[in-house]
Design an enzyme around this catalytic site. Structure first.
Site, PDB file in Angstrom:
ATOM      1  N   GLU A 169       0.830  -1.209   0.000  1.00  0.00           N
ATOM      2  CA  GLU A 169       0.000   0.000   0.000  1.00  0.00           C
ATOM      3  C   GLU A 169       0.867   1.263   0.000  1.00  0.00           C
ATOM      4  O   GLU A 169       0.573   2.225  -0.707  1.00  0.00           O
ATOM      5  CB  GLU A 169      -0.943  -0.018   1.202  1.00  0.00           C
ATOM      6  N   GLU A 189      -4.576  -8.941   3.479  1.00  0.00           N
ATOM      7  CA  GLU A 189      -5.182  -8.562   4.767  1.00  0.00           C
ATOM      8  C   GLU A 189      -6.391  -9.408   5.135  1.00  0.00           C
ATOM      9  O   GLU A 189      -6.682  -9.626   6.312  1.00  0.00           O
ATOM     10  CB  GLU A 189      -5.597  -7.087   4.745  1.00  0.00           C
TER      11      GLU A 189
HETATM   12  C1  LIG Z   1      -3.062  -1.816   7.397  1.00  0.00           C
HETATM   13  C2  LIG Z   1      -2.671  -2.959   6.496  1.00  0.00           C
HETATM   14  O1  LIG Z   1      -3.487  -2.924   5.358  1.00  0.00           O
HETATM   15  C3  LIG Z   1      -2.823  -4.228   7.220  1.00  0.00           C
HETATM   16  C4  LIG Z   1      -1.711  -5.149   6.968  1.00  0.00           C
HETATM   17  O2  LIG Z   1      -0.697  -4.850   6.387  1.00  0.00           O
HETATM   18  S1  LIG Z   1      -1.962  -6.707   7.571  1.00  0.00           S
HETATM   19  C5  LIG Z   1      -0.473  -7.549   7.222  1.00  0.00           C
HETATM   20  C6  LIG Z   1      -0.381  -7.976   5.795  1.00  0.00           C
HETATM   21  N1  LIG Z   1       0.752  -8.800   5.649  1.00  0.00           N
HETATM   22  C7  LIG Z   1       0.658 -10.129   5.560  1.00  0.00           C
HETATM   23  O3  LIG Z   1      -0.409 -10.672   5.520  1.00  0.00           O
HETATM   24  C8  LIG Z   1       1.947 -10.894   5.474  1.00  0.00           C
HETATM   25  C9  LIG Z   1       2.052 -11.893   6.618  1.00  0.00           C
HETATM   26  N2  LIG Z   1       3.271 -12.640   6.528  1.00  0.00           N
HETATM   27  C10 LIG Z   1       3.410 -13.667   5.667  1.00  0.00           C
HETATM   28  O4  LIG Z   1       2.531 -14.013   4.909  1.00  0.00           O
HETATM   29  C11 LIG Z   1       4.712 -14.407   5.671  1.00  0.00           C
HETATM   30  O5  LIG Z   1       5.284 -14.259   6.955  1.00  0.00           O
HETATM   31  C12 LIG Z   1       5.718 -13.879   4.631  1.00  0.00           C
HETATM   32  C13 LIG Z   1       5.174 -14.255   3.247  1.00  0.00           C
HETATM   33  C14 LIG Z   1       5.908 -12.387   4.721  1.00  0.00           C
HETATM   34  C15 LIG Z   1       7.101 -14.542   4.854  1.00  0.00           C
HETATM   35  O6  LIG Z   1       6.942 -15.930   4.856  1.00  0.00           O
HETATM   36  P1  LIG Z   1       8.164 -16.876   5.311  1.00  0.00           P
HETATM   37  O7  LIG Z   1       9.375 -16.461   4.587  1.00  0.00           O
HETATM   38  O8  LIG Z   1       7.684 -18.274   5.184  1.00  0.00           O
HETATM   39  O9  LIG Z   1       8.453 -16.522   6.816  1.00  0.00           O
HETATM   40  P2  LIG Z   1       7.491 -16.702   8.078  1.00  0.00           P
HETATM   41  O10 LIG Z   1       7.988 -17.844   8.880  1.00  0.00           O
HETATM   42  O11 LIG Z   1       6.059 -16.689   7.712  1.00  0.00           O
HETATM   43  O12 LIG Z   1       7.779 -15.344   8.855  1.00  0.00           O
HETATM   44  C16 LIG Z   1       9.079 -15.071   9.402  1.00  0.00           C
HETATM   45  C17 LIG Z   1       8.889 -14.363  10.717  1.00  0.00           C
HETATM   46  O13 LIG Z   1       8.331 -13.067  10.455  1.00  0.00           O
HETATM   47  C18 LIG Z   1       7.156 -12.879  11.218  1.00  0.00           C
HETATM   48  N3  LIG Z   1       6.233 -12.072  10.407  1.00  0.00           N
HETATM   49  C19 LIG Z   1       5.901 -12.256   9.117  1.00  0.00           C
HETATM   50  N4  LIG Z   1       5.068 -11.274   8.712  1.00  0.00           N
HETATM   51  C20 LIG Z   1       4.894 -10.471   9.772  1.00  0.00           C
HETATM   52  C21 LIG Z   1       4.141  -9.287   9.980  1.00  0.00           C
HETATM   53  N5  LIG Z   1       3.427  -8.706   8.999  1.00  0.00           N
HETATM   54  N6  LIG Z   1       4.165  -8.738  11.205  1.00  0.00           N
HETATM   55  C22 LIG Z   1       4.893  -9.285  12.198  1.00  0.00           C
HETATM   56  N7  LIG Z   1       5.626 -10.402  12.058  1.00  0.00           N
HETATM   57  C23 LIG Z   1       5.622 -10.982  10.849  1.00  0.00           C
HETATM   58  C24 LIG Z   1       6.633 -14.286  11.464  1.00  0.00           C
HETATM   59  O14 LIG Z   1       5.808 -14.318  12.616  1.00  0.00           O
HETATM   60  C25 LIG Z   1       7.917 -15.052  11.666  1.00  0.00           C
HETATM   61  O15 LIG Z   1       8.359 -14.789  12.977  1.00  0.00           O
HETATM   62  P3  LIG Z   1       9.198 -15.895  13.785  1.00  0.00           P
HETATM   63  O16 LIG Z   1      10.449 -16.135  13.009  1.00  0.00           O
HETATM   64  O17 LIG Z   1       9.403 -15.284  15.110  1.00  0.00           O
HETATM   65  O18 LIG Z   1       8.319 -17.115  13.825  1.00  0.00           O
END
Ligand SMILES: C[C@H](O)CC(=O)SCCNC(=O)CCNC(=O)[C@H](O)C(C)(C)COP(=O)(O)OP(=O)(O)OC[C@H]1O[C@@H](n2cnc3c(N)ncnc32)[C@H](O)[C@@H]1OP(=O)(O)O
Length: 781
Positions: A169, A189
């Site tokens: 975004e 999201e």
């Molecule tokens: C206002 C906005 O519109 C709202 C938002 O942005 S909501 C958030 C949107 N973002 C997401 O949905 C992404 C969520 N994350 C993911 O899908 C996956 O973590 C990823 C694709 C980024 C990476 O995947 P991958 O490489 O397999 O690593 P993964 O094991 O999942 O994550 C690594 C570490 O980062 C953390 N992490 C990943 N995304 C995070 C996030 N957005 N916030 C906080 N921690 C996060 C995980 O908890 C994990 O922590 P750990 O090592 O302590 O267990």
């Protein structure tokens, strides 16, 4: 052509409010007195400040280059999540860049090969704990975008790795996006029960068109750089080495009017015509209503997008903020955040993954048996680039196995049994999802054999034939090298039984699809578990590590689900009513449709595995055996609880009543042949409370290490609805006391099957949540 502007737009950012201007962490008199008037919010503010201090993490770093471009990089490993601290730091850097005369343009990027994984998901918890009135204090929803958009200097995003959620975004507010070939972009999201809140609902449709934007948001689907480039979401793709230079040049070009100043919100060129928009939204709503009956946020997301198209982006942004604010406090959001962190906690196993062991490299995998499971496992491994040797008993069965692999499905995450059954690799080639070249390359990883000789250099052996497991393991021990991990895909049988004829019980392990339930016996070495966790990650499955016993974790909960349903029918309930209520609750299918799919033979065989006096064995329903006697075996024979006419559609079958009546008369649970009558909520309770009871038993025996593993197992292993957070999380939302009281009442009325286990009884009495960590040393791990 995109609608472009040749100068910065100031309209939208009428009033810029940086986070520091919000009374978040100030204990001003005004804040204190208004809080006091609301009755005690001062306490909330203090605790939120404390919480923020405790969780302080992440920042941005700024470097001003000699060419006059300020490069601002998010630094919050591992995924550069946008924490509140990152926002504050970004604000400081941006303000400085806008102020400095030597800065002409700005490039936003992320450190260490990741742009940003989006809003720090821990922020949801902080917001929820500190109540609605503080929401704007935590999330500078309207400030970041307004500032970037209103700035007099152009911004370009330089994207490597993930640009997800709030990350994408922010990049969409910039005037251009440059990425590397491996970048992945998306607005996922909705997987947290919320909608994009930094303008994503308004900007994505304007950059990629409504249809694609809906697909990406409603399915939480990420796209790769190449597709993003074709769609226009990314302006240019360059190598990681050239990324920053290219982005800086692009920003300077905008500054010096060699490239247009694109204002995303003013664009309309990608949006479909009003008639098409109406039709697309109608179809999207219908699909969402069909597929996510229990969920409100996908429909609200569509409403917000529509508002922006019909009433303009400002109205859309306003509605987006309001809807997000409501959604973040829903149980669905809380549950889905819990599921996200539970999945990430699952591979962390005390005593195994925290003792410094590194996974050994698995270079080759041998698979014995090319049946449905063997070929499915082979496919999953080959798709993750593992060379596979497939062994069958004869040339004929080997060829059948290889043909099955050819037909199987190429899928990334969560390869489900269902998808393996219903799709086909070659059709993926036809549909263009896999090129001929990729197909050939994947197939070249497979070697078919009928003897064990080639197993001498495999690192991992998987056995799929249930009947000959014992002998096969004994054979494997002779042929495989001593470091080779011996694995099997049983869903029920105790590992100690399978390994009974070998001297290698320290390297035996099992898995179930689509979840990777890594079952270790007391003698499995930690190194073997670490190896398997690594393979699991590589084949994109979510692993949980459990102890060995009959049924492990998933099958015990799963069997409890189907057995309870059978018992309810013996008490007088209708088969189809139970299925309907369970699907309305969020299960992918009801217990009887599921029994049809699994097949009665398999269901009965797995029931027989349970030891006497286990909760499963206590239920003696004759319904399935009676149907089996009449050669009704489930979907495979086109007749089970439902009938199937040529396709997979399940049609209720009035003929089953004769089996139901006979089974009831044999069971004699109800006095005077009375029929049990329950409303929908009572059916849910009565079907799922015994599952909770079994999950508690699994936890108390130490088969599962932590309650959140059972949440993951119930969701990925038996289809428990994600939006309810998993079986234990849902149980705690109801309370141990009520569950215990109900089970005790049913035990009195309907028998021992409902007897609450001591874990549940103790927690109910002490008022302790069922998922709270237990003190006693576990017996199985
Ligand atoms: C206002 C906005 O519109 C709202 C938002 O942005 S909501 C958030 C949107 N973002 C997401 O949905 C992404 C969520 N994350 C993911 O899908 C996956 O973590 C990823 C694709 C980024 C990476 O995947 P991958 O490489 O397999 O690593 P993964 O094991 O999942 O994550 C690594 C570490 O980062 C953390 N992490 C990943 N995304 C995070 C996030 N957005 N916030 C906080 N921690 C996060 C995980 O908890 C994990 O922590 P750990 O090592 O302590 O267990």
């Amino acid at each position: 052509m995109p609608t472009v502007r040749t100068h910065p737009v100031r309209g939208l950012g009428a009033k810029i409010r940086w986070p520091s201007q919000i009374p978040l962490f100030k204990t001003t008199n005004a804040a204190a007195s208004s809080s006091a008037a609301r009755g005690g919010s001062v306490v909330v503010e203090r605790s939120s400040r404390r919480e923020r201090m405790a969780e302080k993490k992440g920042r941005t770093e700024m470097e001003v280059r000699p060419d006059g471009v300020a490069v601002i990089a998010v630094a919050n490993p591992p995924v550069n999540a946008l924490s509140i601290d990152v926002f504050y730091s970004l604000k400081d850097n941006y303000e400085e860049a806008l102020r400095r005369n030597d800065v002409k343009a700005i490039v936003v990027t992320g450190k260490e090969g990741v742009f940003s994984g989006g809003l720090d998901i821990n922020t949801f918890g902080v917001i929820q704990r500190n109540k609605a009135e503080q929401l704007n204090d935590y999330l500078p929803i309207d400030t970041m975008a307004s500032t970037l958009e209103a700035a007099g200097k152009p911004s370009v995003a330089a994207i490597d790795g993930f640009a997800l959620g709030g990350g994408l975004e922010i990049s969409m507010v910039c005037q251009a996006r440059i990425s590397t070939p491996t970048a992945e972009l998306g607005l996922p999201e909705l997987q947290f029960g919320v909608i994009p809140a930094f303008g994503g609902t308004q900007r994505l449709p304007r950059l990629v068109g409504l249809t694609k934007a809906l697909e990406m948001m409603l399915l939480s689907k990420t796209i790769k750089a190449e597709e993003a480039h074709q769609l226009g979401l990314v302006d240019a793709i360059v190598s990681p080495d050239d990324l920053l230079d290219m982005a800086c040049r692009w920003a300077l070009d905008i500054c010096e009017s060699r490239r247009p100043w694109v204002h995303t919100l003013s664009r309309t060129d990608k949006l479909e015509s009003p008639d098409e928009v109406r039709e697309i939204l109608k179809v999207a709503r219908a699909q969402v209503q069909k597929q996510s009956t229990n969920l409100q946020h996908p429909l609200l997301c569509i409403d917000v997008i529509e508002e922006g198209i019909v009433s303009g982006p400002r109205a859309g942004l306003r509605k987006e903020a309001i809807v997000f604010q409501d959604l973040v406090f829903t149980d669905t959001c809380k549950s889905l955040v819990h599921v996200f962190f539970s999945q990430r906690a699952a591979p962390k196993v005390p005593g195994i993954t925290d003792i410094g062991l590194m996974p050994r490299q698995v270079a080759k995998v041998g698979i014995v048996g090319g049946g449905l499971m063997g070929s499915g496992i082979a496919t999953a491994l080959m798709l993750s680039h593992y060379p596979v040797i497939l062994k069958a008993v004869s040339e004929k069965s080997l060829n059948a196995g290889i043909d099955r692999i050819k037909e199987q499905f190429r899928k990334g995450r969560n390869v489900s049994l269902h998808s393996l059954l219903s799709a086909n690799l070659q059709s993926q080639v036809r549909k263009g999802k896999m090129t001929e070249e990729e197909y050939e390359k994947t197939l070249s990883l497979l070697t078919g054999v009928v003897g064990y000789e080639s197993f001498k250099d495999v690192d991992l052996s998987v056995v799929e034939d249930v009947n000959v497991k014992q002998q096969v393991f004994a054979d494997l021990e002779q042929y495989c090298p001593s470091h080779c991990v011996l694995a099997t895909n049983t869903s029920t049988i105790d590992l100690d039984l399978i390994g009974g004829k070998t001297n290698s019980q320290d390297r035996i392990i099992a898995h179930v699809m689509p979840l990777l339930e890594i079952v270790r016996s007391k003698r499995t070495l930690p190194q073997v578990v670490v190896d398997l966790l690594d393979v699991g990650k590589k084949i994109k499955k979510t692993p949980i590590v459990v102890g060995s016993c009959t049924g492990f974790a998933v099958s015990r909960m799963f069997t409890s689900y189907t057995e309870t349903a059978l018992l309810l029918v013996d008490c007088g309930m209708d088969v189809y009513k139970i299925d309907q209520v369970c699907t309305e609750f969020g299960m992918p299918m009801g217990p009887f449709r599921l029994l049809d799919l699994v097949g009665f033979g398999v269901a009965l065989a797995s029931r027989m595995q349970y030891p006497e006096n286990s909760s499963v064995s206590v239920n003696k329903s004759m319904l399935v055996p009676l149907m089996l006697e009449d050669k009704r075996t489930g979907e495979a024979s086109q007749k089970g609880f439902y009938k199937y006419e040529g396709n997979r559609k399940a049609i209720p079958d009035p003929d089953i009543i004769k089996y139901v009546q006979k089974s009831r008369s044999m069971a004699r649970i109800m006095p005077d042949n009375e029929l049990l009558k329950l409303d929908n909520k009572e059916i849910v309770d009565m079907v799922f409370f015994p599952v909770i009871n079994e999950a508690c038993q699994v936890l108390s025996e130490g088969i599962a290490i932590k309650a959140s593993d059972l949440d993951v197992a119930s969701i990925l292993g038996m289809g428990f609805p994600q939006c309810r957070g998993g079986i234990m999380y849902w149980a705690d939302s109801i309370g141990a006391k009520r569950i215990h009281a109900k089970l005790s009442e049913w035990e009195r009325k309907y028998g021992q099957f409902f007897k609450p286990c001591s874990y549940l009884s103790e927690r109910a009495e002490e008022g302790v949540p069922l998922s709270a960590a237990k003190n006693n040393a576990n017996a199985h791990l």
